[in-house]
Design a protein around this motif. Structure first.
Motif, PDB file in Angstrom:
ATOM      1  N   HIS A 120     -15.959  -6.357  21.450  1.00 53.75           N
ATOM      2  CA  HIS A 120     -15.131  -5.677  20.434  1.00 53.75           C
ATOM      3  C   HIS A 120     -15.692  -4.347  19.934  1.00 53.75           C
ATOM      4  CE1 HIS A 120     -17.410  -8.157  17.126  1.00 53.75           C
ATOM      5  NE2 HIS A 120     -18.194  -7.777  18.104  1.00 53.75           N
ATOM      6  N   HIS A 121     -16.883  -3.956  20.397  1.00 53.04           N
ATOM      7  CA  HIS A 121     -17.431  -2.658  19.960  1.00 53.04           C
ATOM      8  C   HIS A 121     -17.107  -1.532  20.943  1.00 53.04           C
ATOM      9  CE1 HIS A 121     -19.390  -4.918  16.887  1.00 53.04           C
ATOM     10  NE2 HIS A 121     -20.290  -5.471  17.689  1.00 53.04           N
ATOM     11  N   ALA A 122     -16.311  -1.813  21.975  1.00 49.40           N
ATOM     12  CA  ALA A 122     -15.928  -0.749  22.916  1.00 49.40           C
ATOM     13  C   ALA A 122     -14.689  -0.026  22.389  1.00 49.40           C
ATOM     14  CB  ALA A 122     -15.660  -1.332  24.294  1.00 49.40           C
ATOM     15  N   PHE A 123     -14.773   1.306  22.313  1.00 51.82           N
ATOM     16  CA  PHE A 123     -13.681   2.175  21.878  1.00 51.82           C
ATOM     17  C   PHE A 123     -12.969   2.726  23.120  1.00 51.82           C
ATOM     18  CE2 PHE A 123     -14.553   3.021  17.284  1.00 51.82           C
ATOM     19  CZ  PHE A 123     -15.703   2.276  17.148  1.00 51.82           C
ATOM     20  N   THR A 124     -11.872   3.461  22.892  1.00 55.15           N
ATOM     21  CA  THR A 124     -11.139   4.027  24.030  1.00 55.15           C
ATOM     22  C   THR A 124     -12.023   4.953  24.870  1.00 55.15           C
ATOM     23  OG1 THR A 124     -10.393   5.854  22.652  1.00 55.15           O
ATOM     24  CG2 THR A 124      -8.880   4.005  22.871  1.00 55.15           C
ATOM     25  N   ASP A 125     -12.885   5.729  24.206  1.00 53.04           N
ATOM     26  CA  ASP A 125     -13.610   6.789  24.915  1.00 53.04           C
ATOM     27  C   ASP A 125     -15.113   6.610  24.967  1.00 53.04           C
ATOM     28  OD1 ASP A 125     -14.124   7.170  22.262  1.00 53.04           O
ATOM     29  OD2 ASP A 125     -13.631   9.306  22.237  1.00 53.04           O
ATOM     30  N   HIS A 126     -15.610   5.494  24.447  1.00 55.88           N
ATOM     31  CA  HIS A 126     -17.053   5.226  24.566  1.00 55.88           C
ATOM     32  C   HIS A 126     -17.331   3.758  24.287  1.00 55.88           C
ATOM     33  CE1 HIS A 126     -16.924   5.576  20.138  1.00 55.88           C
ATOM     34  NE2 HIS A 126     -18.059   4.898  20.136  1.00 55.88           N
ATOM     35  N   GLY A 127     -18.510   3.328  24.749  1.00 54.85           N
ATOM     36  CA  GLY A 127     -18.940   1.961  24.467  1.00 54.85           C
ATOM     37  C   GLY A 127     -20.120   1.998  23.527  1.00 54.85           C
ATOM     38  N   GLU A 128     -20.331   0.904  22.813  1.00 59.57           N
ATOM     39  CA  GLU A 128     -21.525   0.783  21.990  1.00 59.57           C
ATOM     40  C   GLU A 128     -21.815  -0.687  21.720  1.00 59.57           C
ATOM     41  OE1 GLU A 128     -19.825   3.267  18.617  1.00 59.57           O
ATOM     42  OE2 GLU A 128     -20.305   1.480  17.462  1.00 59.57           O
ATOM     43  N   GLY A 129     -23.005  -0.958  21.167  1.00 61.23           N
ATOM     44  CA  GLY A 129     -23.349  -2.320  20.756  1.00 61.23           C
ATOM     45  C   GLY A 129     -23.157  -3.365  21.845  1.00 61.23           C
ATOM     46  N   PHE A 130     -23.650  -3.123  23.027  1.00 67.04           N
ATOM     47  CA  PHE A 130     -23.600  -4.029  24.194  1.00 67.04           C
ATOM     48  C   PHE A 130     -22.200  -4.128  24.813  1.00 67.04           C
ATOM     49  CE2 PHE A 130     -26.519  -6.895  21.338  1.00 67.04           C
ATOM     50  CZ  PHE A 130     -27.473  -5.905  21.257  1.00 67.04           C
ATOM     51  N   CYS A 131     -21.244  -3.339  24.350  1.00 63.82           N
ATOM     52  CA  CYS A 131     -19.853  -3.472  24.807  1.00 63.82           C
ATOM     53  C   CYS A 131     -19.435  -2.219  25.587  1.00 63.82           C
ATOM     54  CB  CYS A 131     -18.929  -3.656  23.607  1.00 63.82           C
ATOM     55  SG  CYS A 131     -19.322  -5.128  22.627  1.00 63.82           S
ATOM     56  N   VAL A 132     -19.015  -2.389  26.813  1.00 62.84           N
ATOM     57  CA  VAL A 132     -18.633  -1.257  27.661  1.00 62.84           C
ATOM     58  C   VAL A 132     -17.109  -1.118  27.708  1.00 62.84           C
ATOM     59  CG1 VAL A 132     -18.767  -0.315  30.008  1.00 62.84           C
ATOM     60  CG2 VAL A 132     -20.739  -1.528  29.037  1.00 62.84           C
ATOM     61  N   ILE A 133     -16.434  -2.246  27.912  1.00 60.52           N
ATOM     62  CA  ILE A 133     -14.978  -2.275  28.033  1.00 60.52           C
ATOM     63  C   ILE A 133     -14.427  -3.261  27.004  1.00 60.52           C
ATOM     64  CG2 ILE A 133     -13.092  -3.085  29.552  1.00 60.52           C
ATOM     65  CD1 ILE A 133     -14.197  -0.345  30.384  1.00 60.52           C
ATOM     66  N   ASN A 134     -13.381  -2.872  26.280  1.00 61.90           N
ATOM     67  CA  ASN A 134     -12.781  -3.766  25.284  1.00 61.90           C
ATOM     68  C   ASN A 134     -11.806  -4.705  26.004  1.00 61.90           C
ATOM     69  OD1 ASN A 134     -11.263  -4.882  23.053  1.00 61.90           O
ATOM     70  ND2 ASN A 134     -12.242  -3.333  21.798  1.00 61.90           N
ATOM     71  N   ASP A 135     -12.364  -5.803  26.510  1.00 60.40           N
ATOM     72  CA  ASP A 135     -11.599  -6.739  27.352  1.00 60.40           C
ATOM     73  C   ASP A 135     -10.366  -7.309  26.654  1.00 60.40           C
ATOM     74  OD1 ASP A 135     -14.023  -7.986  25.957  1.00 60.40           O
ATOM     75  OD2 ASP A 135     -12.764  -9.736  26.313  1.00 60.40           O
ATOM     76  N   VAL A 136     -10.471  -7.560  25.353  1.00 60.39           N
ATOM     77  CA  VAL A 136      -9.339  -8.151  24.637  1.00 60.39           C
ATOM     78  C   VAL A 136      -8.200  -7.142  24.506  1.00 60.39           C
ATOM     79  CG1 VAL A 136      -8.596  -9.078  22.394  1.00 60.39           C
ATOM     80  CG2 VAL A 136     -10.689  -9.928  23.476  1.00 60.39           C
ATOM     81  N   ALA A 137      -8.550  -5.893  24.216  1.00 62.11           N
ATOM     82  CA  ALA A 137      -7.515  -4.855  24.142  1.00 62.11           C
ATOM     83  C   ALA A 137      -6.850  -4.670  25.507  1.00 62.11           C
ATOM     84  CB  ALA A 137      -8.132  -3.536  23.664  1.00 62.11           C
ATOM     85  N   VAL A 138      -7.649  -4.713  26.570  1.00 62.15           N
ATOM     86  CA  VAL A 138      -7.099  -4.586  27.931  1.00 62.15           C
ATOM     87  C   VAL A 138      -6.114  -5.731  28.203  1.00 62.15           C
ATOM     88  CG1 VAL A 138      -7.703  -4.734  30.385  1.00 62.15           C
ATOM     89  CG2 VAL A 138      -9.061  -3.292  28.861  1.00 62.15           C
ATOM     90  N   ALA A 139      -6.484  -6.943  27.782  1.00 65.42           N
ATOM     91  CA  ALA A 139      -5.604  -8.103  28.003  1.00 65.42           C
ATOM     92  C   ALA A 139      -4.293  -7.964  27.229  1.00 65.42           C
ATOM     93  CB  ALA A 139      -6.330  -9.384  27.613  1.00 65.42           C
ATOM     94  N   ILE A 140      -4.399  -7.506  25.981  1.00 69.44           N
ATOM     95  CA  ILE A 140      -3.185  -7.338  25.156  1.00 69.44           C
ATOM     96  C   ILE A 140      -2.243  -6.323  25.808  1.00 69.44           C
ATOM     97  CG2 ILE A 140      -2.307  -6.411  22.957  1.00 69.44           C
ATOM     98  CD1 ILE A 140      -4.832  -7.646  21.629  1.00 69.44           C
ATOM     99  N   ARG A 141      -2.796  -5.198  26.218  1.00 72.20           N
ATOM    100  CA  ARG A 141      -1.948  -4.148  26.817  1.00 72.20           C
ATOM    101  C   ARG A 141      -1.339  -4.607  28.142  1.00 72.20           C
ATOM    102  NH1 ARG A 141      -0.782  -2.126  22.276  1.00 72.20           N
ATOM    103  NH2 ARG A 141      -2.058  -0.426  21.460  1.00 72.20           N
ATOM    104  N   ARG A 142      -2.075  -5.409  28.907  1.00 69.81           N
ATOM    105  CA  ARG A 142      -1.541  -5.934  30.168  1.00 69.81           C
ATOM    106  C   ARG A 142      -0.357  -6.883  29.905  1.00 69.81           C
ATOM    107  NH1 ARG A 142      -3.416  -7.479  35.485  1.00 69.81           N
ATOM    108  NH2 ARG A 142      -1.875  -8.943  36.256  1.00 69.81           N
ATOM    109  N   LEU A 143      -0.523  -7.800  28.928  1.00 69.96           N
ATOM    110  CA  LEU A 143       0.559  -8.749  28.649  1.00 69.96           C
ATOM    111  C   LEU A 143       1.774  -8.042  28.060  1.00 69.96           C
ATOM    112  CD1 LEU A 143      -1.658 -10.842  29.307  1.00 69.96           C
ATOM    113  CD2 LEU A 143      -0.470 -12.363  27.724  1.00 69.96           C
ATOM    114  N   GLU A 144       1.535  -6.979  27.311  1.00 64.91           N
ATOM    115  CA  GLU A 144       2.658  -6.167  26.813  1.00 64.91           C
ATOM    116  C   GLU A 144       3.363  -5.497  27.992  1.00 64.91           C
ATOM    117  OE1 GLU A 144       1.130  -4.945  22.322  1.00 64.91           O
ATOM    118  OE2 GLU A 144       0.808  -3.546  23.970  1.00 64.91           O
ATOM    119  N   ALA A 145       2.578  -4.974  28.937  1.00 64.48           N
ATOM    120  CA  ALA A 145       3.163  -4.292  30.103  1.00 64.48           C
ATOM    121  C   ALA A 145       3.982  -5.261  30.954  1.00 64.48           C
ATOM    122  CB  ALA A 145       2.059  -3.653  30.939  1.00 64.48           C
TER     123      ALA A 145
END
Ligand SMILES: [Zn+2]
Length: 330
Positions: A120-145
């Motif tokens: 949950h610490h991954a932003f659109t344009d950078h990662g931080e706090g051990f987080c590279v990709i915001n997997d949950v946001a990716v999942a939400i956008r995929r299910l919306e698509a």
């Protein structure tokens, strides 16, 4: 046999090297569940990596390009707080694929637990706090698509505020000038717990976290519950119930995405709350009962967990599966 699937793959391992983040925890939780007879081999579903198209629904082309070509700046690498490698990038594409699969299965089975995810610490344009990709946001956008959902609600119970998720779905703007980087130990003394609200958009974000901890800049979630150091089981559970009741009065999600962080535990090295292992299990039960009673599917990610004893982190994560089994078997 469980009445839902557990998403996991043997390749789940984050190439962090010697690190406070126990990257072996995914395999250990998987093994623990089998050894304890909580789950059988047939209960697991293996994900594929997310596609670049999936990742690009959330993250900027420039950030994705830097990750894929190994061209992050020194500062960007430092902010990740984990060593950059090509394997790291592949591991995060796979974790995002896991959260996509788990969300799809949750829509079918009412609940699905991803034995990974929650970055949950991954932003659109950078990662931080051990987080590279915001997997949950990716999942939400995929299910919306895929037109499987229109509205989603995140319930983030990691001890650290879900800053990346809040920023992605809240379209928050960076404060200007940016806050100074200071250590959590130097911030203001704790205040009584309090709740702040600011909702807009198709995703309602809830975060319960220790106020006096990373991240220093907490972009507003739809509901932020700022908890003081040393918050106990009873206090935490009361705030969780209050936040869920407040949220459901104003928003009707098609899917819940629950971050079952193990780091609100009183013996966590990166957390300062005082929940017990039993209290964390009751927390999971509160969320699962909320999902079941409101007939909303729930996808679960493990998120953080840095207990002094690794076996405590494993037990807390395994208890999330045990809690779901008890509530969704009825
Ligand atoms: Zn955390």
């Amino acid at each position: 046999m469980l009445p839902f699937k557990l998403v996991f793959r043997e390749e789940y391992y984050l190439p962090f090297g010697e690190h406070v983040f126990p990257s072996s925890k995914y395999r250990l939780v998987h093994q623990y569940l089998l050894d304890q007879g909580v789950a059988g081999p047939e209960d697991f579903a293996a994900p594929c990596p997310a596609s670049d198209e999936d990742i690009l629904r959330v993250h900027t082309p420039m950030y994705v390009n830097k990750l894929k070509t190994g061209t992050l700046s020194a500062r960007e690498e430092l902010e990740l707080e984990v060593p950059y490698s090509k394997e790291l990038v592949e591991a995060f594409w796979l974790q995002a694929g896991g959260s996509i699969l788990a969300s799809q299965l949750a829509m079918k089975d009412r609940v699905c637990i991803h034995l990974g995810g929650g970055f949950h610490h991954a932003f659109t344009d950078h990662g931080e706090g051990f987080c590279v990709i915001n997997d949950v946001a990716v999942a939400i956008r995929r299910l919306e698509a895929e037109s499987r959902i229109q509205h989603a609600m995140t319930i983030d119970c990691d001890v650290h505020q879900g800053n990346g998720t809040a920023a992605i779905f809240g379209e928050a703007e960076e404060p200007f000038p940016p806050p100074p980087a200071w250590s959590a130990g130097l911030t203001a003394p704790s205040r009584p717990a309090h709740m702040k609200q600011a909702h807009r958009g198709d995703v309602f974000t809830i975060s319960l976290h220790q106020e006096n901890n990373y991240p220093v800049w907490k972009p507003p979630s739809s509901i932020d519950v700022n908890l003081p150091d040393g918050t106990t089981d009873a206090e935490y559970l009361a705030w969780l119930e209050k936040a869920l009741m407040t949220a459901i009065e104003q928003f009707e999600p098609d899917l819940l995405l629950y971050f079952a962080g193990a780091d609100p535990y009183r013996e966590d090295q990166l957390g300062g709350l005082a929940l017990t292992i039993d209290g964390l299990k009751r927390r999971d039960e509160v969320v699962f009962r909320f999902a079941r009673n409101n007939s909303i599917p729930v996808m679960v990610t493990l998120a953080g967990g840095y207990a002094v004893r690794l076996e405590d982190t494993i037990r807390i994560h395994a208890n999330t599966v045990i809690a779901a089994k008890a509530i969704f078997s009825k």
